[in-house]
Structures are given as structure tokens and as C-alpha cells.
Design an enzyme around this catalytic site. Structure first.
Site, short mmCIF file in Angstrom:
data_model
loop_
_atom_site.label_atom_id
_atom_site.label_comp_id
_atom_site.label_asym_id
_atom_site.label_seq_id
_atom_site.Cartn_x
_atom_site.Cartn_y
_atom_site.Cartn_z
N ASP A 47 9.83 -24.09 -6.19
CA ASP A 47 8.96 -23.85 -7.34
C ASP A 47 8.64 -25.19 -7.98
OD1 ASP A 47 7.82 -21.82 -9.37
OD2 ASP A 47 8.98 -23.18 -10.63
N ASP A 66 12.56 -20.98 -13.65
CA ASP A 66 12.15 -21.63 -12.40
C ASP A 66 13.05 -21.25 -11.23
OD1 ASP A 66 10.14 -22.88 -13.85
OD2 ASP A 66 11.36 -24.63 -14.30
N CYS A 69 15.80 -9.85 -17.59
CA CYS A 69 15.32 -8.57 -17.07
C CYS A 69 15.86 -7.44 -17.95
CB CYS A 69 15.75 -8.38 -15.62
SG CYS A 69 15.18 -6.83 -14.87
N GLU A 73 4.22 -22.09 -3.30
CA GLU A 73 3.13 -21.32 -3.89
C GLU A 73 1.79 -21.97 -3.56
OE1 GLU A 73 4.42 -19.19 -7.92
OE2 GLU A 73 4.79 -21.34 -7.96
#
Length: 465
Positions: A222, A396, A386, A314
Site C-alpha cells: 500500500d 494502511d 470494524c 493498486e
């Protein structure tokens, strides 16, 4: 070069040069000859194009317009050989490769412009070639024929018309490959960068096929600004910020440069000697920043390519990110596109593969524990929490673990599943991929409401099979 245990690649070796004043003047002359041929060819082509445009405005039929001239390199070279006794009576003083360098650059620029207009060339639109200035253009010349070799002492190289040039460092790495028959020099390019001259050898290299240290391991990478790269293993690569470190020095040198007498094309005024010296100092400062950045990125990508069998990154919209004027300088300094470019060929060199996640995949919003996708996640929230499974993890690191999990669902092999030009994918996209919701598909009476758990507000997760 086609042995089953060998891999044939095109690789470059770059070395700094130690030149005498006579050799440096010769190189400047060769670069000027290349610029002369380039500007001559561009002026000739523009004259014909402007003449045809004027004739069209007069209503002259298409068949009666001024005849076109060829844009290819062979056509430009034939025209140059006819005109050079008049255009450049000194043409015998320099190598033919100098003129070929300028004409080749013009032919490629015209081809890119024509392909961009017709839709054959992907990426940003390519503009029409512009004339090269002696002050603004980078002096460079490329040699493809003649005597190009590394001397036995490995501290000197021999180039056509330039003779024996001394290197700043030993060229033993390339010399050993050439002597062993695993490398063949195709061309040599001499270029001035940051006040120093460099020679770059483009070679066809036969590399032994390698295997990463952990061929079955997958790592998600990332990229960011606070940390240059965060791995799914929890390792963090800090962002050195070389440009931010040197910005104070660069500003101080630039202020001093603005106070000195610079060149003025309108009045044909030459720059003062102090301006030229300060300009050289500024160029060296910028070159130092670029070299530090290049060294750090090479070390990072080599460590990843040699350590892991699968690397997942990504598909970042770097061009769109640069439109943010508050972050554009730091994004450019980080070098996101350069990291992906280096990983593309280094994974092929070392036997790994590079997977590129879809641009709309919500790696930061997805919980790496249960897979729940958050509706919103502000950039200021650096810790992912979460609400379904109670996972608390660095933002990250959570995104990197989601990227690493994609490697398990991708079948097939290959160095990269999706390249920067949007070429055909060798493998389908892994798992859930976020796609935009089409207009008019919202539920009647529920437009603007929060979607059910597991979906985002303006994207719908679909299986890309």
C-alpha cells in the site's frame, strides 16, 4: 540467447564520465549537430504543412495542394544528405550518428503526434514537436554503429569520433558479461545531466532465471505519503521526502539566480557568467535529489522482487492525484508510477509476478478480518475499526492485507495482470471488484439512503469472473 534456463532482456548500464575540456567541447558539438538536424527537419515539415493549410483556405482542391514529404527516419535522412552541404557546411566535423540522433527524435515525435491524433496511441495527447533551444534542451547524442567498446582496464570506453573516454567508476559488471558472451552492446548514449556527462549502454543481456526467496509468499503493498510503502507483513518503509529536505536549498539558489542577469531572447542578450555558474549549481542540486530518489526506489523494488513470489499493488490514478495542488509536490517526490514500473520488469527478472488490483477496489474500506465494507472512511481516520467483528488495525496495514488476500483468488501467471495502458488482462480480476452504479438504477423512493451492510454508497461490489 534463447536457452530454456535463460531470460533475454534489454538492460541499460549507466556510468559517469571524466572528460577533458577538449572532449567536452567535442560532445557539445555533437549534441549541437543533433539539434541542428532536428530543427532543420522540423522547419522543413512545418513549412510544407503551413503551405498546404494556406492553400486549403484559398479553396484549392486537395489534389492540387503542395506535395507532402516523408516523416519517417529513412526519408528524413535522405533529405538531410541532400541538403547538408548547404545547410551545415561543417557536417564532416562530427559523426553521422549525431545527425541521425536528431532526425530519429524528430521522426518519433511526429509519429507520436500523428498516432495520438488518430487514436492509435494511448495515454495523454502528444503535442506537435517544438524546436529545440541551445539553453533549454538536454545535450545528448546516441551511437549505434562504429567502435563501441569497454577497454581492458575497465576504466575507459571508446566511442566513434570521440575516442577514449575515462569513466568515473569501473565498468567491470558490464565488461564481465560482454567477455562471457551473456551481453551484447546495442547502442551508447552520451548525455549531460545535472552538470555531469554520463554514458549509457543499451545491451541485450542474457540473465539466468531466478526464483524469489519466498516463491509461494504473497505481499500486498500500500503506497502512501506518510509512509512510502506499507507491507501486509506489517513492515513500514518511511517516506524519505528528498525534495522536502532540499527545498530550502533549492529556493535559496533560485533566489540568487533571479537576481543575476539572465538570457533574453527578445533583445538577444546573453547570460552573465555568474548566472551560468548559479544555473549549474541549481542543476546539480536537482540532480542530487533525483539520484537519491532513484537509489531509494531501486533498493525498495529489488527487495520486494527478490523476496516474494507475488506482489500486489493498486492501480493508482497518479495523473488525477497530481491535480491536488496541496499534495502534488509530495506525490511527485514519492514516485508511485516509478515504483510500479520497476516492479513490472524486476518481477520478470527474478521469477515473480506482479498483480495490479482494480482502481475501484475498496482496499482501505474493507475489513481484512471479516470482509465488511464501510460506507465511508475519511482520510483523517488512520486507524481502521470494524463495527462487525471489532477489528482494530492501522489503516494502511489493513489495506495492504486486503491486497495480499487478492493474490489467492487470481489464477494463472504473468508478470502483471493489468498494465498502465489498459491492455488486455491475462487473468480475471480477483474476488469482489467495485464498479460504478449506473444512473437510474437506484431504488424508487430510497435515493440517497444508506445501502445495506457490505456495500458502499456509490459503488456496488460484483464478481469479476
Amino acid at each position: 540467447m534463447g536457452h530454456r534456463d535463460r531470460l533475454s532482456v534489454i538492460q541499460s548500464y549507466r556510468f559517469a564520465l571524466y572528460l577533458s575540456p577538449v572532449q567536452e567541447r567535442a560532445l557539445v558539438g555533437h549534441a549541437g549537430a543533433a539539434r541542428k538536424a532536428y530543427n532543420w527537419g522540423l522547419k522543413r515539415i512545418k513549412a510544407v504543412m503551413d503551405q498546404r493549410a494556406a492553400e486549403r483556405s484559398y479553396g484549392i482542391p486537395e489534389g492540387q495542394l503542395t506535395a507532402t514529404i516523408g516523416w519517417s527516419l529513412p526519408a528524413l535522412r535522405r533529405a538531410w544528405n541532400v541538403a547538408k552541404p548547404v545547410v551545415a557546411p561543417w557536417w564532416r566535423d562530427y559523426s553521422k550518428e549525431a545527425y541521425n540522433t536528431g532526425l530519429d527524435a524528430l521522426a518519433r515525435g511526429l509519429r507520436n503526434w500523428a498516432d495520438s491524433r488518430s487514436g492509435k496511441r494511448a495515454g495523454r495527447p502528444a503535442g506537435f514537436p517544438r524546436f529545440k533551444s541551445r539553453r533549454r534542451s538536454t545535450p545528448a547524442v546516441r551511437f549505434t554503429t562504429g567502435t563501441i567498446r569497454i577497454e581492458h582496464d575497465r576504466k575507459h570506453v571508446t566511442l566513434p569520433r570521440l575516442g577514449r573516454l575515462k569513466l568515473h567508476e569501473s565498468a567491470r559488471k558490464l565488461a564481465r558479461r560482454v567477455e562471457a558472451g551473456t551481453a551484447r552492446i546495442l547502442s551508447a548514449t552520451v548525455r549531460r545531466d545535472g552538470g555531469r556527462w554520463y554514458v549509457s549502454f543499451t545491451c541485450e543481456v542474457e540473465r539466468a532465471k531466478c526464483t524469489p526467496a519466498c516463491p509461494d509468499a504473497a505481499v500486498g503493498v500500500d503506497l502512501g505519503l506518510q509512509h512510502l510503502a506499507v507491507l501486509s507483513t506489517g513492515d513500514v518503509v518511511p517516506n524519505p521526502g528528498h525534495l522536502d529536505t532540499a527545498i530550502g536549498k533549492l529556493r535559496r539558489i533560485s533566489r540568487g539566480l533571479s537576481r543575476k542577469v539572465g538570457p533574453d531572447r527578445r533583445t538577444r542578450r546573453d547570460a552573465s557568467k555568474r548566472w551560468c555558474r548559479n544555473q549549474t549549481v541549481l542543476g546539480r542540486a536537482h540532480a542530487r535529489v533525483a539520484n537519491l530518489r532513484r537509489d531509494g526506489l531501486h533498493k525498495l523494488t529489488t527487495t520486494l522482487a527478490t523476496g516474494y513470489g507475488t506482489i500486489v499493488v493498486e492501480d493508482l490514478n497518479v495523473a488525477g492525484m497530481l491535480r491536488n495542488r496541496r499534495l502534488a509536490r509530495r506525490i511527485s517526490d514519492a514516485g508511485f508510477a516509478e515504483i510500479r514500473r520497476q516492479l513490472t520488469y524486476k518481477t520478470r527478472w527474478y521469477g515473480g509476478r506482479l498483480l495490479v488490483a482494480d482502481r475501484w477496489y475498496p482496499s482501505s474500506k474493507t475489513c481484512s478480518g471479516c470482509g465488511t465494507v464501510k460506507t465511508k472512511l475519511a482520510l483523517s481516520e488512520r486507524t481502521f475499526t470494524c463495527t462487525t467483528c471489532g477489528l482494530i488495525l492501522d489503516r494502511d496495514v489493513n489495506a495492504a492485507q486486503n491486497l495480499a488476500a487478492l493474490a489467492a483468488t487470481v489464477a494463472g501467471s504473468g508478470s502483471e495482470t493489468l498494465n498502465g495502458r489498459g491492455a488486455d488482462r491475462k487473468t480475471p480480476h480477483p474476488g469482489p471488484v467495485a464498479v460504478k452504479r449506473l444512473p437510474g438504477t437506484a431504488t424508487v423512493g430510497k435515493t440517497g439512503t444508506v445501502p445495506p451492510q457490505g456495500r458502499t454508497s456509490n459503488h456496488v461490489l460484483t464478481s469479476a469472473t
